[in-house]
Scaffold this motif. Structure first.
Motif, mmCIF file in Angstrom:
data_model
loop_
_atom_site.group_PDB
_atom_site.id
_atom_site.type_symbol
_atom_site.label_atom_id
_atom_site.label_comp_id
_atom_site.label_asym_id
_atom_site.label_seq_id
_atom_site.Cartn_x
_atom_site.Cartn_y
_atom_site.Cartn_z
ATOM 1 N N MET A 173 48.738 79.400 104.814
ATOM 2 C CA MET A 173 48.073 80.131 103.732
ATOM 3 C C MET A 173 49.060 81.020 102.976
ATOM 4 O O MET A 173 49.014 81.108 101.741
ATOM 5 N N ILE A 174 49.943 81.652 103.709
ATOM 6 C CA ILE A 174 50.908 82.554 103.085
ATOM 7 C C ILE A 174 51.904 81.778 102.225
ATOM 8 O O ILE A 174 52.208 82.163 101.094
ATOM 9 N N VAL A 175 52.416 80.671 102.749
ATOM 10 C CA VAL A 175 53.357 79.858 101.976
ATOM 11 C C VAL A 175 52.686 79.329 100.714
ATOM 12 O O VAL A 175 53.292 79.301 99.633
ATOM 13 N N SER A 176 51.430 78.922 100.832
ATOM 14 C CA SER A 176 50.694 78.455 99.656
ATOM 15 C C SER A 176 50.595 79.561 98.608
ATOM 16 O O SER A 176 50.797 79.321 97.407
ATOM 17 N N ARG A 177 50.308 80.780 99.047
ATOM 18 C CA ARG A 177 50.232 81.895 98.104
ATOM 19 C C ARG A 177 51.585 82.169 97.462
ATOM 20 O O ARG A 177 51.686 82.409 96.248
#
Length: 331
Positions: free
Chosen positions: A199-203
Protein backbone atom coordinates in the motif's frame (compact mmCIF):
# COMPACT_ATOMS: atom_id res chain seq x y z
CA UNK A 1 -5.40 10.69 -8.74
CA UNK A 2 -6.01 12.31 -5.43
CA UNK A 3 -4.46 15.66 -4.66
CA UNK A 4 -2.34 16.39 -1.61
CA UNK A 5 -4.06 15.62 1.66
CA UNK A 6 -5.09 18.54 3.82
CA UNK A 7 -4.21 16.53 6.93
CA UNK A 8 -0.68 17.38 8.08
CA UNK A 9 1.82 14.50 8.29
CA UNK A 10 2.16 15.11 12.01
CA UNK A 11 -0.45 16.50 14.38
CA UNK A 12 -0.48 20.23 14.93
CA UNK A 13 -2.04 20.98 18.28
CA UNK A 14 -1.12 24.61 18.77
CA UNK A 15 -0.16 27.19 16.12
CA UNK A 16 2.12 29.15 18.44
CA UNK A 17 5.89 28.77 18.70
CA UNK A 18 5.62 28.57 22.47
CA UNK A 19 8.14 26.27 24.12
CA UNK A 20 6.13 23.59 25.93
CA UNK A 21 6.32 19.92 26.85
CA UNK A 22 3.07 19.46 24.92
CA UNK A 23 5.10 19.62 21.71
CA UNK A 24 7.39 16.70 22.67
CA UNK A 25 6.90 14.24 19.78
CA UNK A 26 6.25 10.57 20.45
CA UNK A 27 8.56 9.66 17.58
CA UNK A 28 11.48 10.69 19.80
CA UNK A 29 11.26 7.15 21.21
CA UNK A 30 12.80 6.13 17.88
CA UNK A 31 16.09 7.35 19.38
CA UNK A 32 15.89 4.50 21.90
CA UNK A 33 15.27 2.04 19.08
CA UNK A 34 18.30 3.21 17.14
CA UNK A 35 20.61 3.26 20.15
CA UNK A 36 19.43 -0.16 21.38
CA UNK A 37 19.91 -1.63 17.91
CA UNK A 38 23.39 -0.13 17.78
CA UNK A 39 24.23 -1.66 21.18
CA UNK A 40 23.11 -5.11 20.00
CA UNK A 41 25.10 -4.70 16.79
CA UNK A 42 28.29 -3.92 18.72
CA UNK A 43 27.65 -7.02 20.85
CA UNK A 44 27.56 -9.09 17.69
CA UNK A 45 30.72 -7.36 16.50
CA UNK A 46 32.38 -8.23 19.80
CA UNK A 47 31.67 -11.91 19.28
CA UNK A 48 32.50 -12.03 15.57
CA UNK A 49 35.01 -9.23 14.96
CA UNK A 50 36.62 -8.95 18.37
CA UNK A 51 35.29 -5.43 18.97
CA UNK A 52 35.73 -4.03 22.49
CA UNK A 53 32.94 -5.28 24.76
CA UNK A 54 32.76 -1.93 26.54
CA UNK A 55 31.44 -0.15 23.45
CA UNK A 56 28.22 -2.13 23.11
CA UNK A 57 27.55 -2.18 26.85
CA UNK A 58 28.08 1.57 27.18
CA UNK A 59 25.71 2.26 24.29
CA UNK A 60 23.15 -0.10 25.85
CA UNK A 61 23.33 1.76 29.17
CA UNK A 62 22.96 5.05 27.33
CA UNK A 63 19.89 3.69 25.49
CA UNK A 64 18.29 2.80 28.83
CA UNK A 65 19.04 6.30 30.12
CA UNK A 66 17.51 7.92 27.04
CA UNK A 67 14.41 5.72 27.42
CA UNK A 68 13.93 6.82 31.03
CA UNK A 69 14.44 10.47 30.13
CA UNK A 70 12.07 10.45 27.12
CA UNK A 71 9.49 8.42 29.08
CA UNK A 72 9.49 10.95 31.91
CA UNK A 73 9.07 13.74 29.40
CA UNK A 74 6.19 12.03 27.64
CA UNK A 75 4.50 11.14 30.93
CA UNK A 76 4.71 14.82 31.87
CA UNK A 77 3.08 15.65 28.53
CA UNK A 78 0.34 13.11 29.24
CA UNK A 79 -0.27 14.55 32.72
CA UNK A 80 -0.30 18.20 31.66
CA UNK A 81 -1.70 17.99 28.12
CA UNK A 82 -3.70 14.77 27.75
CA UNK A 83 -5.62 16.25 24.81
CA UNK A 84 -2.36 16.60 22.87
CA UNK A 85 -1.48 12.95 23.49
CA UNK A 86 -5.02 11.92 22.52
CA UNK A 87 -4.78 13.86 19.26
CA UNK A 88 -1.36 12.39 18.52
CA UNK A 89 -2.52 8.82 19.15
CA UNK A 90 -5.56 9.19 16.89
CA UNK A 91 -3.72 10.95 14.10
CA UNK A 92 -3.69 8.72 10.96
CA UNK A 93 0.10 8.98 10.61
CA UNK A 94 1.59 10.07 13.93
CA UNK A 95 -0.44 7.46 15.81
CA UNK A 96 1.73 4.75 14.28
CA UNK A 97 4.78 6.19 16.03
CA UNK A 98 3.45 4.88 19.34
CA UNK A 99 4.93 1.66 18.01
CA UNK A 100 8.35 3.15 18.72
CA UNK A 101 7.56 2.85 22.43
CA UNK A 102 6.79 -0.87 22.33
CA UNK A 103 9.74 -1.63 20.04
CA UNK A 104 11.99 0.24 22.48
CA UNK A 105 10.74 -1.93 25.34
CA UNK A 106 11.37 -5.13 23.36
CA UNK A 107 14.88 -4.09 22.34
CA UNK A 108 15.78 -2.96 25.84
CA UNK A 109 14.83 -6.40 27.13
CA UNK A 110 17.55 -7.83 24.88
CA UNK A 111 20.00 -5.18 26.06
CA UNK A 112 19.29 -6.09 29.70
CA UNK A 113 19.38 -9.88 29.27
CA UNK A 114 23.10 -10.45 30.08
CA UNK A 115 22.69 -8.57 33.35
CA UNK A 116 19.40 -9.96 34.66
CA UNK A 117 17.53 -12.73 32.86
CA UNK A 118 14.40 -12.40 35.08
CA UNK A 119 14.23 -8.64 34.48
CA UNK A 120 14.70 -9.16 30.74
CA UNK A 121 11.84 -11.69 30.68
CA UNK A 122 9.56 -9.32 32.56
CA UNK A 123 10.37 -6.38 30.28
CA UNK A 124 9.93 -8.57 27.18
CA UNK A 125 6.55 -9.82 28.41
CA UNK A 126 5.35 -6.25 28.96
CA UNK A 127 6.58 -5.38 25.48
CA UNK A 128 4.78 -8.37 23.95
CA UNK A 129 1.43 -7.47 25.52
CA UNK A 130 1.75 -3.81 24.56
CA UNK A 131 2.79 -4.67 21.00
CA UNK A 132 -0.13 -6.99 20.33
CA UNK A 133 -2.53 -4.46 21.85
CA UNK A 134 -1.19 -1.67 19.64
CA UNK A 135 -1.26 -3.84 16.51
CA UNK A 136 -4.88 -4.74 17.23
CA UNK A 137 -5.84 -1.07 17.63
CA UNK A 138 -4.02 0.02 14.47
CA UNK A 139 -5.46 -2.71 12.25
CA UNK A 140 -8.96 -2.19 13.66
CA UNK A 141 -8.63 1.52 12.89
CA UNK A 142 -7.62 0.81 9.28
CA UNK A 143 -10.46 -1.65 8.73
CA UNK A 144 -13.07 0.97 9.62
CA UNK A 145 -12.74 2.14 6.03
CA UNK A 146 -12.66 5.56 4.38
CA UNK A 147 -8.94 5.92 5.09
CA UNK A 148 -7.27 8.56 2.93
CA UNK A 149 -4.81 6.77 0.62
CA UNK A 150 -2.40 9.69 0.94
CA UNK A 151 -1.88 8.71 4.59
CA UNK A 152 -0.24 5.42 3.53
CA UNK A 153 3.28 6.47 4.46
CA UNK A 154 6.27 4.45 5.73
CA UNK A 155 5.26 5.08 9.36
CA UNK A 156 2.38 2.66 8.79
CA UNK A 157 4.92 -0.16 8.87
CA UNK A 158 5.95 0.48 12.47
CA UNK A 159 3.24 -1.64 14.20
CA UNK A 160 3.91 -4.57 11.85
CA UNK A 161 7.65 -4.31 12.42
CA UNK A 162 6.95 -4.15 16.16
CA UNK A 163 5.29 -7.57 16.10
CA UNK A 164 8.23 -9.01 14.15
CA UNK A 165 10.50 -7.62 16.86
CA UNK A 166 8.80 -9.91 19.36
CA UNK A 167 10.41 -12.85 17.57
CA UNK A 168 13.69 -10.96 17.13
CA UNK A 169 14.08 -10.33 20.86
CA UNK A 170 12.28 -13.45 22.11
CA UNK A 171 14.19 -16.12 20.27
CA UNK A 172 15.99 -17.25 23.42
CA UNK A 173 13.21 -16.73 25.95
CA UNK A 174 12.94 -19.95 28.00
CA UNK A 175 9.23 -19.75 28.90
CA UNK A 176 7.18 -22.67 27.61
CA UNK A 177 4.77 -20.32 25.85
CA UNK A 178 7.41 -18.12 24.23
CA UNK A 179 7.85 -20.27 21.10
CA UNK A 180 4.15 -20.08 20.23
CA UNK A 181 4.09 -16.33 20.91
CA UNK A 182 7.04 -15.91 18.56
CA UNK A 183 5.20 -17.85 15.85
CA UNK A 184 2.10 -15.72 16.36
CA UNK A 185 4.18 -12.56 16.20
CA UNK A 186 5.96 -13.74 13.07
CA UNK A 187 2.65 -14.50 11.37
CA UNK A 188 1.01 -11.20 12.28
CA UNK A 189 4.08 -9.10 11.59
CA UNK A 190 4.94 -10.71 8.26
CA UNK A 191 1.47 -10.39 6.76
CA UNK A 192 0.94 -6.86 8.09
CA UNK A 193 4.33 -5.74 6.82
CA UNK A 194 3.80 -7.16 3.33
CA UNK A 195 0.27 -5.78 2.92
CA UNK A 196 1.15 -2.34 4.24
CA UNK A 197 4.42 -2.25 2.29
CA UNK A 198 2.45 -2.78 -0.94
CA UNK A 199 0.00 0.00 0.00
CA UNK A 200 2.80 2.40 0.86
CA UNK A 201 4.75 1.75 -2.34
CA UNK A 202 1.55 2.25 -4.34
CA UNK A 203 1.02 5.61 -2.63
CA UNK A 204 4.63 6.66 -3.23
CA UNK A 205 4.40 5.69 -6.91
CA UNK A 206 0.99 7.13 -7.76
CA UNK A 207 0.66 10.19 -5.54
CA UNK A 208 2.66 13.27 -4.58
CA UNK A 209 6.05 12.79 -2.90
CA UNK A 210 6.28 12.85 0.87
CA UNK A 211 6.56 16.19 2.59
CA UNK A 212 10.25 17.14 3.00
CA UNK A 213 10.05 16.72 6.78
CA UNK A 214 8.98 13.10 6.33
CA UNK A 215 11.81 12.17 3.95
CA UNK A 216 13.90 10.37 6.64
CA UNK A 217 10.97 7.98 7.22
CA UNK A 218 11.67 6.43 3.80
CA UNK A 219 14.36 4.42 5.60
CA UNK A 220 11.55 2.54 7.37
CA UNK A 221 11.00 0.69 4.07
CA UNK A 222 14.15 -1.29 4.88
CA UNK A 223 12.85 -2.47 8.25
CA UNK A 224 10.31 -5.20 7.30
CA UNK A 225 12.97 -7.17 5.44
CA UNK A 226 15.92 -6.63 7.78
CA UNK A 227 13.78 -7.29 10.87
CA UNK A 228 12.03 -10.09 8.98
CA UNK A 229 15.41 -11.75 8.40
CA UNK A 230 16.27 -11.56 12.10
CA UNK A 231 12.83 -12.82 13.18
CA UNK A 232 12.77 -15.64 10.64
CA UNK A 233 16.26 -16.85 11.56
CA UNK A 234 15.23 -16.97 15.23
CA UNK A 235 11.99 -18.83 14.49
CA UNK A 236 13.57 -21.50 12.27
CA UNK A 237 16.76 -21.68 14.32
CA UNK A 238 19.17 -20.80 11.53
CA UNK A 239 19.71 -19.08 8.20
CA UNK A 240 18.50 -20.65 4.97
CA UNK A 241 18.02 -19.41 1.42
CA UNK A 242 14.71 -17.70 2.18
CA UNK A 243 16.40 -15.82 4.99
CA UNK A 244 19.17 -14.84 2.58
CA UNK A 245 16.56 -13.47 0.18
CA UNK A 246 15.14 -11.27 2.95
CA UNK A 247 18.59 -9.96 3.80
CA UNK A 248 19.52 -9.13 0.23
CA UNK A 249 16.24 -7.36 -0.43
CA UNK A 250 16.75 -5.27 2.72
CA UNK A 251 20.20 -4.37 1.39
CA UNK A 252 18.68 -3.46 -1.99
CA UNK A 253 16.04 -1.23 -0.38
CA UNK A 254 18.74 0.51 1.66
CA UNK A 255 20.70 1.24 -1.52
CA UNK A 256 17.53 2.67 -3.12
CA UNK A 257 16.35 4.92 -0.28
CA UNK A 258 19.70 6.07 1.18
CA UNK A 259 20.39 8.63 -1.61
CA UNK A 260 16.87 10.01 -1.16
CA UNK A 261 17.24 10.35 2.62
CA UNK A 262 20.80 11.58 3.11
CA UNK A 263 20.50 14.95 1.43
CA UNK A 264 21.61 18.30 2.86
CA UNK A 265 18.29 19.87 1.82
CA UNK A 266 16.35 17.83 4.42
CA UNK A 267 16.26 19.93 7.59
CA UNK A 268 17.04 18.27 10.89
CA UNK A 269 14.25 17.42 13.33
CA UNK A 270 13.34 14.58 15.67
CA UNK A 271 11.91 12.83 12.60
CA UNK A 272 15.49 12.00 11.54
CA UNK A 273 15.57 9.30 14.23
CA UNK A 274 13.41 7.24 11.85
CA UNK A 275 16.63 6.17 10.11
CA UNK A 276 18.16 4.63 13.25
CA UNK A 277 16.33 1.40 13.81
CA UNK A 278 16.03 0.31 10.16
CA UNK A 279 19.77 0.84 9.73
CA UNK A 280 20.47 -0.96 13.01
CA UNK A 281 18.33 -3.92 11.93
CA UNK A 282 20.24 -4.07 8.63
CA UNK A 283 23.59 -3.96 10.44
CA UNK A 284 22.57 -6.76 12.81
CA UNK A 285 21.32 -8.79 9.84
CA UNK A 286 24.57 -8.15 7.94
CA UNK A 287 26.68 -9.28 10.90
CA UNK A 288 24.63 -12.46 11.36
CA UNK A 289 24.68 -13.27 7.66
CA UNK A 290 28.43 -12.61 7.36
CA UNK A 291 29.06 -14.97 10.30
CA UNK A 292 26.91 -17.61 8.60
CA UNK A 293 28.66 -17.33 5.23
CA UNK A 294 32.14 -16.62 6.66
CA UNK A 295 32.75 -14.43 3.63
CA UNK A 296 35.36 -11.69 3.50
CA UNK A 297 33.30 -9.30 1.33
CA UNK A 298 30.27 -9.77 3.60
CA UNK A 299 32.38 -9.05 6.67
CA UNK A 300 33.66 -5.89 4.96
CA UNK A 301 30.11 -4.86 4.13
CA UNK A 302 28.93 -5.45 7.71
CA UNK A 303 31.87 -3.47 9.09
CA UNK A 304 31.18 -0.49 6.80
CA UNK A 305 27.47 -0.53 7.72
CA UNK A 306 28.33 -0.68 11.43
CA UNK A 307 30.63 2.30 11.05
CA UNK A 308 27.97 4.26 9.13
CA UNK A 309 25.34 3.47 11.76
CA UNK A 310 27.64 4.48 14.60
CA UNK A 311 28.44 7.78 12.92
CA UNK A 312 24.76 8.45 12.22
CA UNK A 313 23.82 7.80 15.86
CA UNK A 314 26.52 10.16 17.12
CA UNK A 315 25.38 12.93 14.77
CA UNK A 316 21.70 12.45 15.63
CA UNK A 317 22.41 12.42 19.36
CA UNK A 318 24.49 15.60 19.27
CA UNK A 319 21.99 17.46 17.11
CA UNK A 320 19.04 16.31 19.24
CA UNK A 321 20.74 17.51 22.41
CA UNK A 322 21.34 20.82 20.67
CA UNK A 323 17.69 21.40 19.72
CA UNK A 324 16.60 20.22 23.18
CA UNK A 325 18.84 22.80 24.84
CA UNK A 326 17.77 25.67 22.57
CA UNK A 327 14.09 24.76 22.95
CA UNK A 328 13.35 23.88 19.32
CA UNK A 329 12.48 20.32 20.30
CA UNK A 330 9.56 21.67 22.32
CA UNK A 331 8.09 24.11 19.77
Amino acid sequence: MQGPSTTPPFPVFYPSSEVSIRHLPVNLFASVMGLSGLALAWRLARDSLGAPALVGEAIGAFAWGVFVLVSLGYLAKLAKHPQAVHAEFHHPVAGNFFGTIVISILLLSAVAEPYSAPAARAVWTVGVLATFALSFVVVSRLLKGQVDASHAVPAWLIPGVATLDIAVTGGHMPMAWAAEVNLLAGAVGAVLALVLFAMIVSRLVHQDPLAPGMTPSLMILVAPFAVGFLAYSNIVGGIDRFGALLFYFALFMFAVVAPKVFRPSVKFSAAWWAIGFPMAALVNAALKYAAFRASGPLWALATVLLGALSLAMVVLTVRTVRIALNGKLFT
